[in-house]
Write a protein that holds these residues in place. Structure first.
Motif, PDB file in Angstrom:
ATOM      1  N   ARG A 215      37.793 -24.913  21.330  1.00 53.57           N
ATOM      2  CA  ARG A 215      38.539 -24.099  22.273  1.00 53.57           C
ATOM      3  C   ARG A 215      39.647 -23.373  21.534  1.00 53.57           C
ATOM      4  NH1 ARG A 215      43.473 -22.936  23.790  1.00 53.57           N
ATOM      5  NH2 ARG A 215      43.909 -22.690  26.016  1.00 53.57           N
ATOM      6  N   ALA A 216      39.926 -22.128  21.919  1.00 55.92           N
ATOM      7  CA  ALA A 216      41.003 -21.346  21.316  1.00 55.92           C
ATOM      8  C   ALA A 216      41.563 -20.384  22.351  1.00 55.92           C
ATOM      9  CB  ALA A 216      40.501 -20.578  20.097  1.00 55.92           C
ATOM     10  N   THR A 217      42.814 -20.035  22.188  1.00 57.07           N
ATOM     11  CA  THR A 217      43.434 -19.018  23.033  1.00 57.07           C
ATOM     12  C   THR A 217      43.363 -17.681  22.314  1.00 57.07           C
ATOM     13  OG1 THR A 217      44.962 -20.597  24.054  1.00 57.07           O
ATOM     14  CG2 THR A 217      45.545 -18.266  24.175  1.00 57.07           C
ATOM     15  N   VAL A 218      42.756 -16.687  22.960  1.00 58.77           N
ATOM     16  CA  VAL A 218      42.699 -15.330  22.424  1.00 58.77           C
ATOM     17  C   VAL A 218      43.763 -14.505  23.132  1.00 58.77           C
ATOM     18  CG1 VAL A 218      41.307 -13.247  22.179  1.00 58.77           C
ATOM     19  CG2 VAL A 218      40.246 -15.497  21.896  1.00 58.77           C
ATOM     20  N   THR A 219      44.685 -13.942  22.377  1.00 56.66           N
ATOM     21  CA  THR A 219      45.731 -13.106  22.959  1.00 56.66           C
ATOM     22  C   THR A 219      45.283 -11.659  22.882  1.00 56.66           C
ATOM     23  OG1 THR A 219      47.433 -14.695  22.282  1.00 56.66           O
ATOM     24  CG2 THR A 219      48.173 -12.487  22.919  1.00 56.66           C
ATOM     25  N   ALA A 220      44.613 -11.203  23.937  1.00 58.09           N
ATOM     26  CA  ALA A 220      44.091  -9.836  24.018  1.00 58.09           C
ATOM     27  C   ALA A 220      45.143  -8.929  24.643  1.00 58.09           C
ATOM     28  CB  ALA A 220      42.807  -9.822  24.839  1.00 58.09           C
ATOM     29  N   PRO A 221      44.995  -7.604  24.506  1.00 55.87           N
ATOM     30  CA  PRO A 221      45.969  -6.694  25.118  1.00 55.87           C
ATOM     31  C   PRO A 221      46.138  -6.893  26.622  1.00 55.87           C
ATOM     32  CG  PRO A 221      44.591  -5.518  23.557  1.00 55.87           C
ATOM     33  CD  PRO A 221      44.016  -6.888  23.674  1.00 55.87           C
ATOM     34  N   ALA A 222      45.068  -7.303  27.307  1.00 54.28           N
ATOM     35  CA  ALA A 222      45.152  -7.470  28.762  1.00 54.28           C
ATOM     36  C   ALA A 222      45.660  -8.842  29.173  1.00 54.28           C
ATOM     37  CB  ALA A 222      43.781  -7.217  29.387  1.00 54.28           C
ATOM     38  N   GLY A 223      45.846  -9.738  28.211  1.00 54.53           N
ATOM     39  CA  GLY A 223      46.341 -11.062  28.547  1.00 54.53           C
ATOM     40  C   GLY A 223      45.654 -12.159  27.754  1.00 54.53           C
ATOM     41  N   GLN A 224      46.096 -13.383  27.958  1.00 56.51           N
ATOM     42  CA  GLN A 224      45.540 -14.517  27.241  1.00 56.51           C
ATOM     43  C   GLN A 224      44.267 -15.033  27.918  1.00 56.51           C
ATOM     44  OE1 GLN A 224      48.749 -17.430  26.833  1.00 56.51           O
ATOM     45  NE2 GLN A 224      49.091 -16.718  24.737  1.00 56.51           N
ATOM     46  N   VAL A 225      43.314 -15.425  27.063  1.00 54.97           N
ATOM     47  CA  VAL A 225      42.039 -15.949  27.537  1.00 54.97           C
ATOM     48  C   VAL A 225      41.727 -17.232  26.776  1.00 54.97           C
ATOM     49  CG1 VAL A 225      39.580 -15.492  27.882  1.00 54.97           C
ATOM     50  CG2 VAL A 225      41.219 -13.597  27.967  1.00 54.97           C
ATOM     51  N   ALA A 226      41.373 -18.275  27.498  1.00 52.70           N
ATOM     52  CA  ALA A 226      40.892 -19.500  26.861  1.00 52.70           C
ATOM     53  C   ALA A 226      39.401 -19.330  26.592  1.00 52.70           C
ATOM     54  CB  ALA A 226      41.136 -20.701  27.762  1.00 52.70           C
ATOM     55  N   VAL A 227      39.032 -19.348  25.325  1.00 53.79           N
ATOM     56  CA  VAL A 227      37.633 -19.155  24.949  1.00 53.79           C
ATOM     57  C   VAL A 227      37.076 -20.483  24.434  1.00 53.79           C
ATOM     58  CG1 VAL A 227      36.020 -17.930  23.457  1.00 53.79           C
ATOM     59  CG2 VAL A 227      37.992 -16.726  24.412  1.00 53.79           C
ATOM     60  N   TYR A 228      36.007 -20.942  25.058  1.00 57.70           N
ATOM     61  CA  TYR A 228      35.312 -22.153  24.635  1.00 57.70           C
ATOM     62  C   TYR A 228      34.012 -21.748  23.943  1.00 57.70           C
ATOM     63  CZ  TYR A 228      38.403 -25.138  27.395  1.00 57.70           C
ATOM     64  OH  TYR A 228      39.507 -25.804  27.892  1.00 57.70           O
ATOM     65  N   VAL A 229      33.718 -22.419  22.856  1.00 56.00           N
ATOM     66  CA  VAL A 229      32.447 -22.230  22.151  1.00 56.00           C
ATOM     67  C   VAL A 229      31.766 -23.593  22.108  1.00 56.00           C
ATOM     68  CG1 VAL A 229      31.310 -21.440  20.051  1.00 56.00           C
ATOM     69  CG2 VAL A 229      33.517 -20.441  20.719  1.00 56.00           C
ATOM     70  N   ALA A 230      30.514 -23.632  22.521  1.00 54.02           N
ATOM     71  CA  ALA A 230      29.823 -24.926  22.590  1.00 54.02           C
ATOM     72  C   ALA A 230      28.365 -24.781  22.181  1.00 54.02           C
ATOM     73  CB  ALA A 230      29.909 -25.508  24.000  1.00 54.02           C
ATOM     74  N   HIS A 231      27.881 -25.805  21.520  1.00 55.95           N
ATOM     75  CA  HIS A 231      26.452 -25.923  21.207  1.00 55.95           C
ATOM     76  C   HIS A 231      26.031 -27.311  21.663  1.00 55.95           C
ATOM     77  CE1 HIS A 231      23.017 -25.992  18.005  1.00 55.95           C
ATOM     78  NE2 HIS A 231      22.571 -25.834  19.241  1.00 55.95           N
ATOM     79  N   LEU A 232      25.462 -27.365  22.858  1.00 61.08           N
ATOM     80  CA  LEU A 232      25.047 -28.653  23.412  1.00 61.08           C
ATOM     81  C   LEU A 232      23.803 -29.152  22.682  1.00 61.08           C
ATOM     82  CD1 LEU A 232      25.579 -28.205  27.257  1.00 61.08           C
ATOM     83  CD2 LEU A 232      27.201 -28.919  25.496  1.00 61.08           C
ATOM     84  N   PRO A 233      23.572 -30.457  22.698  1.00 63.68           N
ATOM     85  CA  PRO A 233      22.429 -31.029  21.979  1.00 63.68           C
ATOM     86  C   PRO A 233      21.099 -30.424  22.406  1.00 63.68           C
ATOM     87  CG  PRO A 233      23.942 -32.746  22.657  1.00 63.68           C
ATOM     88  CD  PRO A 233      24.423 -31.493  23.306  1.00 63.68           C
ATOM     89  N   SER A 234      20.179 -30.406  21.472  1.00 62.75           N
ATOM     90  CA  SER A 234      18.852 -29.853  21.741  1.00 62.75           C
ATOM     91  C   SER A 234      18.070 -30.765  22.670  1.00 62.75           C
ATOM     92  CB  SER A 234      18.081 -29.667  20.432  1.00 62.75           C
ATOM     93  OG  SER A 234      18.765 -28.782  19.570  1.00 62.75           O
ATOM     94  N   VAL A 235      17.088 -30.182  23.326  1.00 64.91           N
ATOM     95  CA  VAL A 235      16.179 -30.937  24.191  1.00 64.91           C
ATOM     96  C   VAL A 235      14.768 -30.812  23.619  1.00 64.91           C
ATOM     97  CG1 VAL A 235      17.594 -30.625  26.242  1.00 64.91           C
ATOM     98  CG2 VAL A 235      15.842 -28.930  25.694  1.00 64.91           C
ATOM     99  N   ARG A 236      13.927 -31.763  23.957  1.00 69.30           N
ATOM    100  CA  ARG A 236      12.543 -31.773  23.477  1.00 69.30           C
ATOM    101  C   ARG A 236      11.612 -32.142  24.622  1.00 69.30           C
ATOM    102  NH1 ARG A 236      14.922 -29.746  19.955  1.00 69.30           N
ATOM    103  NH2 ARG A 236      15.002 -30.258  17.726  1.00 69.30           N
ATOM    104  N   VAL A 237      10.404 -31.642  24.545  1.00 65.18           N
ATOM    105  CA  VAL A 237       9.359 -32.036  25.484  1.00 65.18           C
ATOM    106  C   VAL A 237       8.362 -32.899  24.717  1.00 65.18           C
ATOM    107  CG1 VAL A 237       7.566 -31.278  27.073  1.00 65.18           C
ATOM    108  CG2 VAL A 237       9.645 -29.912  26.811  1.00 65.18           C
ATOM    109  N   LYS A 238       8.310 -34.191  25.064  1.00 61.23           N
ATOM    110  CA  LYS A 238       7.421 -35.133  24.388  1.00 61.23           C
ATOM    111  C   LYS A 238       6.423 -35.705  25.383  1.00 61.23           C
ATOM    112  CE  LYS A 238      11.020 -36.456  21.056  1.00 61.23           C
ATOM    113  NZ  LYS A 238      11.812 -37.577  20.486  1.00 61.23           N
ATOM    114  N   LEU A 239       5.206 -35.917  24.908  1.00 61.01           N
ATOM    115  CA  LEU A 239       4.135 -36.382  25.778  1.00 61.01           C
ATOM    116  C   LEU A 239       4.476 -37.721  26.424  1.00 61.01           C
ATOM    117  CD1 LEU A 239       1.320 -35.790  26.851  1.00 61.01           C
ATOM    118  CD2 LEU A 239       0.371 -37.015  24.872  1.00 61.01           C
ATOM    119  N   ALA A 240       5.051 -38.638  25.649  1.00 59.36           N
ATOM    120  CA  ALA A 240       5.333 -39.975  26.169  1.00 59.36           C
ATOM    121  C   ALA A 240       6.637 -40.023  26.969  1.00 59.36           C
ATOM    122  CB  ALA A 240       5.387 -40.981  25.024  1.00 59.36           C
ATOM    123  N   ALA A 241       7.661 -39.320  26.475  1.00 57.62           N
ATOM    124  CA  ALA A 241       8.987 -39.435  27.090  1.00 57.62           C
ATOM    125  C   ALA A 241       9.312 -38.304  28.057  1.00 57.62           C
ATOM    126  CB  ALA A 241      10.055 -39.475  25.994  1.00 57.62           C
ATOM    127  N   GLY A 242       8.507 -37.241  28.054  1.00 65.71           N
ATOM    128  CA  GLY A 242       8.793 -36.114  28.925  1.00 65.71           C
ATOM    129  C   GLY A 242       9.882 -35.223  28.334  1.00 65.71           C
TER     130      GLY A 242
END
Length: 350
Positions: A215-242
């Motif tokens: 998370r970071a605060t971006v101070t843009a000309p129009a005002g401050q914005v809280a910007v979140y960057v996220a990479h959630l864990p990958s998902v898989r499709v498996k025959l046994a586990a779904g």
């Protein structure tokens, strides 16, 4: 001679719209030939009609399909728009079977699909916006990180988020983006590049044991914005586990808690969430934020896989700020497509 020419043109079906109407009439006549006077047209195709009803029910009640067995509900919701492909298939089969019952029944899933996704078929892009943002999963195995960095920088975003950064390649991205973005921060495998100053940079704990959100605060000309960057864990499709998405779901809940506690009014979330807006497992995030694609995009905006996009698992979402437009950027050397959006920053007292 003039009269003969006139009669010849009329005999061949006229010209322009008249000729097209005549061709359509002949085509419909061929399709329905044998239906006239056949009382069985309402008794045939009952199985097809049942399939149409079942398809409608699945689309309408997708949120009630349980996740207890192989996360079946989330798997269905990930690819929910593609169920629409069964509608023309059912239509063709109904014509082949010469079943009026199946034809009428096919209208139902068509209407349900249009109710769910018809709004995505129109262009809702609006001019304006204070801040242009973009996000891209660059792929840890990217064969051309410098080229990828140049490609996304050329899009002209004010704020750019990158995910799946390999530590050894971070200097390459920093060098390639330095001229466009004087401010940047990298936390674990995610990073944020900005034309405007960054402050309050910190990791966001999404219960993984390693850093894949910030998370970071971006101070843009129009005002401050809280910007979140996220990479959630990958998902898989498996025959046994779904559909194996338990860790992704836990991380989504943690990310939702962090966003809910954010003190700034204007919040932008950028990243690869490994899930679509339809996926109930992301409810902790989606219940409090708006997707820019759904609000002001054009089309479905699928971002993965880049070679044949089938789902929008990369997201730009806002809270407080107002989305103005959203679009998909051209492919890079990654297996994801980059996406971008323009947002309007709202005043604190709005």
């Amino acid at each position: 001679m003039a009269q003969q020419a006139y009669m010849t043109e009329t005999d061949t079906g006229g010209s322009g719209p008249e000729r097209r109407t005549s061709r359509l009439r002949r085509l419909l006549d061929r399709l329905t030939r044998g239906w006239r006077g056949d009382r069985r047209i309402w008794r045939r195709g009952l199985v097809l009609a049942a399939c149409a009803a079942l398809l409608s029910l699945v689309m309408l009640a997708h949120a009630h399909i349980p996740n207890r067995v192989g996360n079946l509900g989330s798997l269905l919701e990930t690819f929910l728009p593609w169920l629409g492909l069964f509608v023309p298939l059912l239509l063709l089969l109904a014509l082949f079977r010469k079943s009026a019952t199946a034809l009428v029944a096919t209208v139902l899933p068509a209407m349900v699909w249009l109710n769910l996704f018809g709004g995505l078929l129109t262009d809702k892009t609006a001019p304006g916006g204070d801040l242009t943002v973009a996000t891209h999963n660059v792929n840890a195995q990217n064969p051309d990180p410098a080229g990828t960095a140049r490609d996304v920088a050329a899009a002209g975003a004010d704020v750019l988020a990158l995910e799946e950064l390999r530590a050894s390649e971070v200097p390459t991205y920093e060098k390639a983006l330095a001229a466009t973005y004087p401010h940047h921060a990298v936390v674990g495998t995610v990073g944020l590049w900005s034309k405007y100053p960054l402050s309050d940079v910190q990791a966001v704990d999404i219960r993984l044991g390693w850093k894949r959100a910030m998370r970071a605060t971006v101070t843009a000309p129009a005002g401050q914005v809280a910007v979140y960057v996220a990479h959630l864990p990958s998902v898989r499709v498996k025959l046994a586990a779904g559909f194996t998405a338990r860790q992704r779901d836990k991380s989504a809940n943690a990310l939702g808690e962090a966003i809910a506690a954010e003190p700034l009014k204007n919040i932008v979330l950028l990243g690869d969430l490994n899930g679509t807006m339809n996926d109930r497992a992301l409810h902790a995030v989606t219940s409090q934020m708006r997707s820019t694609q759904g609000a002001v995009g054009s089309g479905f905006g699928f971002s993965w896989p880049a070679s044949f996009p089938m789902a929008r698992i990369d997201q730009i979402m806002v809270k407080g700020a107002e989305p103005e437009s959203s679009w998909t950027l051209p492919a890079t050397a990654s297996d994801h497509l980059p996406i971008a959006a323009r947002v309007k920053i709202t005043a604190p007292d709005d």
